[in-house]
Motif scaffolding. Structure first.
Motif, PDB file in Angstrom:
ATOM      1  N   GLU A 170       0.833  -1.212   0.000  1.00 26.91           N
ATOM      2  CA  GLU A 170       0.000   0.000   0.000  1.00 26.91           C
ATOM      3  C   GLU A 170       0.864   1.257   0.000  1.00 26.91           C
ATOM      4  OE1 GLU A 170      -3.213  -0.011  -0.691  1.00 26.91           O
ATOM      5  OE2 GLU A 170      -2.968  -2.187  -0.811  1.00 26.91           O
ATOM      6  N   LYS A 171       1.925   1.239   0.772  1.00 23.19           N
ATOM      7  CA  LYS A 171       2.832   2.393   0.834  1.00 23.19           C
ATOM      8  C   LYS A 171       3.471   2.656  -0.534  1.00 23.19           C
ATOM      9  CE  LYS A 171       6.995   3.991   3.260  1.00 23.19           C
ATOM     10  NZ  LYS A 171       6.536   5.208   3.877  1.00 23.19           N
ATOM     11  N   ILE A 172       3.915   1.614  -1.197  1.00 27.54           N
ATOM     12  CA  ILE A 172       4.586   1.772  -2.491  1.00 27.54           C
ATOM     13  C   ILE A 172       3.584   2.151  -3.580  1.00 27.54           C
ATOM     14  CG2 ILE A 172       5.894   0.539  -4.279  1.00 27.54           C
ATOM     15  CD1 ILE A 172       7.365  -0.906  -1.952  1.00 27.54           C
ATOM     16  N   LYS A 173       2.392   1.571  -3.549  1.00 30.35           N
ATOM     17  CA  LYS A 173       1.365   1.950  -4.528  1.00 30.35           C
ATOM     18  C   LYS A 173       0.931   3.398  -4.332  1.00 30.35           C
ATOM     19  CE  LYS A 173      -0.593  -2.454  -5.925  1.00 30.35           C
ATOM     20  NZ  LYS A 173      -1.804  -3.241  -6.062  1.00 30.35           N
ATOM     21  N   TYR A 174       0.833   3.829  -3.091  1.00 32.08           N
ATOM     22  CA  TYR A 174       0.495   5.228  -2.810  1.00 32.08           C
ATOM     23  C   TYR A 174       1.601   6.154  -3.322  1.00 32.08           C
ATOM     24  CZ  TYR A 174      -0.718   9.535  -0.446  1.00 32.08           C
ATOM     25  OH  TYR A 174      -1.027  10.846  -0.182  1.00 32.08           O
ATOM     26  N   ALA A 175       2.852   5.742  -3.151  1.00 34.25           N
ATOM     27  CA  ALA A 175       3.996   6.533  -3.644  1.00 34.25           C
ATOM     28  C   ALA A 175       3.911   6.682  -5.160  1.00 34.25           C
ATOM     29  CB  ALA A 175       5.306   5.864  -3.239  1.00 34.25           C
ATOM     30  N   GLU A 176       3.531   5.602  -5.842  1.00 30.21           N
ATOM     31  CA  GLU A 176       3.393   5.665  -7.301  1.00 30.21           C
ATOM     32  C   GLU A 176       2.261   6.603  -7.705  1.00 30.21           C
ATOM     33  OE1 GLU A 176       3.574   2.421 -10.736  1.00 30.21           O
ATOM     34  OE2 GLU A 176       1.723   2.276  -9.550  1.00 30.21           O
ATOM     35  N   LYS A 177       1.134   6.494  -7.027  1.00 37.39           N
ATOM     36  CA  LYS A 177      -0.010   7.365  -7.322  1.00 37.39           C
ATOM     37  C   LYS A 177       0.381   8.832  -7.152  1.00 37.39           C
ATOM     38  CE  LYS A 177      -4.746   8.251  -5.986  1.00 37.39           C
ATOM     39  NZ  LYS A 177      -5.584   8.485  -4.842  1.00 37.39           N
ATOM     40  N   SER A 178       1.104   9.119  -6.096  1.00 41.13           N
ATOM     41  CA  SER A 178       1.561  10.480  -5.832  1.00 41.13           C
ATOM     42  C   SER A 178       2.513  10.974  -6.932  1.00 41.13           C
ATOM     43  CB  SER A 178       2.253  10.530  -4.467  1.00 41.13           C
ATOM     44  OG  SER A 178       2.814  11.792  -4.232  1.00 41.13           O
ATOM     45  N   ALA A 179       3.439  10.122  -7.344  1.00 37.93           N
ATOM     46  CA  ALA A 179       4.401  10.494  -8.398  1.00 37.93           C
ATOM     47  C   ALA A 179       3.676  10.751  -9.717  1.00 37.93           C
ATOM     48  CB  ALA A 179       5.444   9.401  -8.573  1.00 37.93           C
ATOM     49  N   ILE A 180       2.682   9.936 -10.029  1.00 36.04           N
ATOM     50  CA  ILE A 180       1.909  10.116 -11.262  1.00 36.04           C
ATOM     51  C   ILE A 180       1.160  11.441 -11.225  1.00 36.04           C
ATOM     52  CG2 ILE A 180      -0.058   9.253 -12.605  1.00 36.04           C
ATOM     53  CD1 ILE A 180       0.856   6.388 -11.776  1.00 36.04           C
ATOM     54  N   GLU A 181       0.488  11.700 -10.104  1.00 36.52           N
ATOM     55  CA  GLU A 181      -0.282  12.945  -9.966  1.00 36.52           C
ATOM     56  C   GLU A 181       0.595  14.182 -10.067  1.00 36.52           C
ATOM     57  OE1 GLU A 181      -2.350  12.454  -6.249  1.00 36.52           O
ATOM     58  OE2 GLU A 181      -3.853  11.114  -7.142  1.00 36.52           O
ATOM     59  N   LYS A 182       1.798  14.095  -9.527  1.00 36.77           N
ATOM     60  CA  LYS A 182       2.729  15.235  -9.537  1.00 36.77           C
ATOM     61  C   LYS A 182       3.606  15.262 -10.783  1.00 36.77           C
ATOM     62  CE  LYS A 182       2.919  15.345  -4.514  1.00 36.77           C
ATOM     63  NZ  LYS A 182       3.736  15.072  -3.332  1.00 36.77           N
ATOM     64  N   LYS A 183       3.426  14.243 -11.663  1.00 31.86           N
ATOM     65  CA  LYS A 183       4.251  14.103 -12.872  1.00 31.86           C
ATOM     66  C   LYS A 183       5.733  14.184 -12.523  1.00 31.86           C
ATOM     67  CE  LYS A 183       0.657  15.706 -15.739  1.00 31.86           C
ATOM     68  NZ  LYS A 183       0.061  15.970 -16.854  1.00 31.86           N
ATOM     69  N   LYS A 184       6.085  13.374 -11.549  1.00 30.75           N
ATOM     70  CA  LYS A 184       7.425  13.408 -10.964  1.00 30.75           C
ATOM     71  C   LYS A 184       8.346  12.390 -11.606  1.00 30.75           C
ATOM     72  CE  LYS A 184       8.943  14.204  -6.288  1.00 30.75           C
ATOM     73  NZ  LYS A 184       8.691  13.928  -4.890  1.00 30.75           N
ATOM     74  N   GLY A 185       9.592  12.761 -11.786  1.00 33.23           N
ATOM     75  CA  GLY A 185      10.608  11.832 -12.255  1.00 33.23           C
ATOM     76  C   GLY A 185      10.462  11.459 -13.711  1.00 33.23           C
ATOM     77  N   CYS A 186      11.436  10.736 -14.216  1.00 34.27           N
ATOM     78  CA  CYS A 186      11.467  10.392 -15.636  1.00 34.27           C
ATOM     79  C   CYS A 186      10.347   9.448 -16.062  1.00 34.27           C
ATOM     80  CB  CYS A 186      12.831   9.804 -16.007  1.00 34.27           C
ATOM     81  SG  CYS A 186      13.225   8.308 -15.098  1.00 34.27           S
ATOM     82  N   LYS A 187       9.722   8.732 -15.135  1.00 38.11           N
ATOM     83  CA  LYS A 187       8.611   7.829 -15.499  1.00 38.11           C
ATOM     84  C   LYS A 187       7.342   8.607 -15.828  1.00 38.11           C
ATOM     85  CE  LYS A 187       8.866   3.853 -15.522  1.00 38.11           C
ATOM     86  NZ  LYS A 187       9.323   3.049 -16.673  1.00 38.11           N
ATOM     87  N   TRP A 188       7.138   9.754 -15.195  1.00 40.01           N
ATOM     88  CA  TRP A 188       5.838  10.420 -15.298  1.00 40.01           C
ATOM     89  C   TRP A 188       5.909  11.861 -15.795  1.00 40.01           C
ATOM     90  CZ3 TRP A 188       3.413   6.196 -15.172  1.00 40.01           C
ATOM     91  CH2 TRP A 188       3.757   5.185 -14.273  1.00 40.01           C
ATOM     92  N   ASP A 189       7.060  12.330 -16.203  1.00 46.52           N
ATOM     93  CA  ASP A 189       7.195  13.743 -16.599  1.00 46.52           C
ATOM     94  C   ASP A 189       6.853  13.984 -18.075  1.00 46.52           C
ATOM     95  OD1 ASP A 189       9.335  12.669 -17.931  1.00 46.52           O
ATOM     96  OD2 ASP A 189      10.823  14.005 -17.070  1.00 46.52           O
ATOM     97  N   SER A 190       5.849  13.362 -18.566  1.00 45.13           N
ATOM     98  CA  SER A 190       5.385  13.475 -19.963  1.00 45.13           C
ATOM     99  C   SER A 190       6.228  12.633 -20.858  1.00 45.13           C
ATOM    100  CB  SER A 190       5.391  14.925 -20.445  1.00 45.13           C
ATOM    101  OG  SER A 190       4.634  15.725 -19.570  1.00 45.13           O
TER     102      SER A 190
END
Length: 153
Positions: free
Chosen positions: A133-153
């Motif tokens: 749950e902690k790691i899935k929440y971290a991923e959801k947060s990164a996606i929402e914030k478009k954080k890092g090379c995985k989610w920055d467009s």
């Protein structure tokens, strides 16, 4: 009689506290291994002292030649290389490549979750897991914030 009862309670409390302190100080008793990281293989695999290969549980980072490979590997190196970390296992202790499956902690920080939270890796679980749950929440947060090379467009 009252003094005897108070003394009994104090001795019992002292014994219980001693047992708890022993378990906290003896990492192997609580399922943790204390190791020095000697090599970074990629964003989700390290080598620790003694040549033990460790694959981080619950995350999947890009492989060599893929978009986020260098960023993930370099960040993991910044976080844990040549540092003392704690490795925590679950019921499934090895992967198909015979690497030890572990969560990695540094100064009480869950490095597996941190790599996902920084948008360098994705959350990946085959089955229920302690920090899922902690790691899935971290991923959801990164996606929402478009954080890092995985989610920055």
């Amino acid at each position: 009689m009252k003094t005897k009862k108070i003394l009994y309670i104090l001795i019992t409390a002292l014994i219980i506290n001693s047992i708890l302190i022993y378990e906290l100080l003896n990492e192997k008793e609580v399922g943790l291994e204390k190791k020095i990281v000697t090599k970074i293989v990629d964003g989700d695999t390290i080598v620790v002292e003694g040549g033990q290969k460790v694959r981080l549980i619950g995350i999947d980072c890009d492989e060599r030649g893929e978009r986020c490979y260098n960023e993930a590997k370099n960040r993991l190196k910044e976080l844990v290389w040549e540092k003392v970390v704690f490795l925590e296992s679950e019921s499934e202790k090895k992967d198909v490549y015979n690497r030890d499956l572990r969560y990695i902690f540094l100064d009480e920080k869950n490095i597996n979750a941190a790599m996902v939270e920084e948008g360098l890796c994705v959350a990946r679980f085959e089955s229920k897991s302690k920090y899922m749950e902690k790691i899935k929440y971290a991923e959801k947060s990164a996606i929402e914030k478009k954080k890092g090379c995985k989610w920055d467009s």
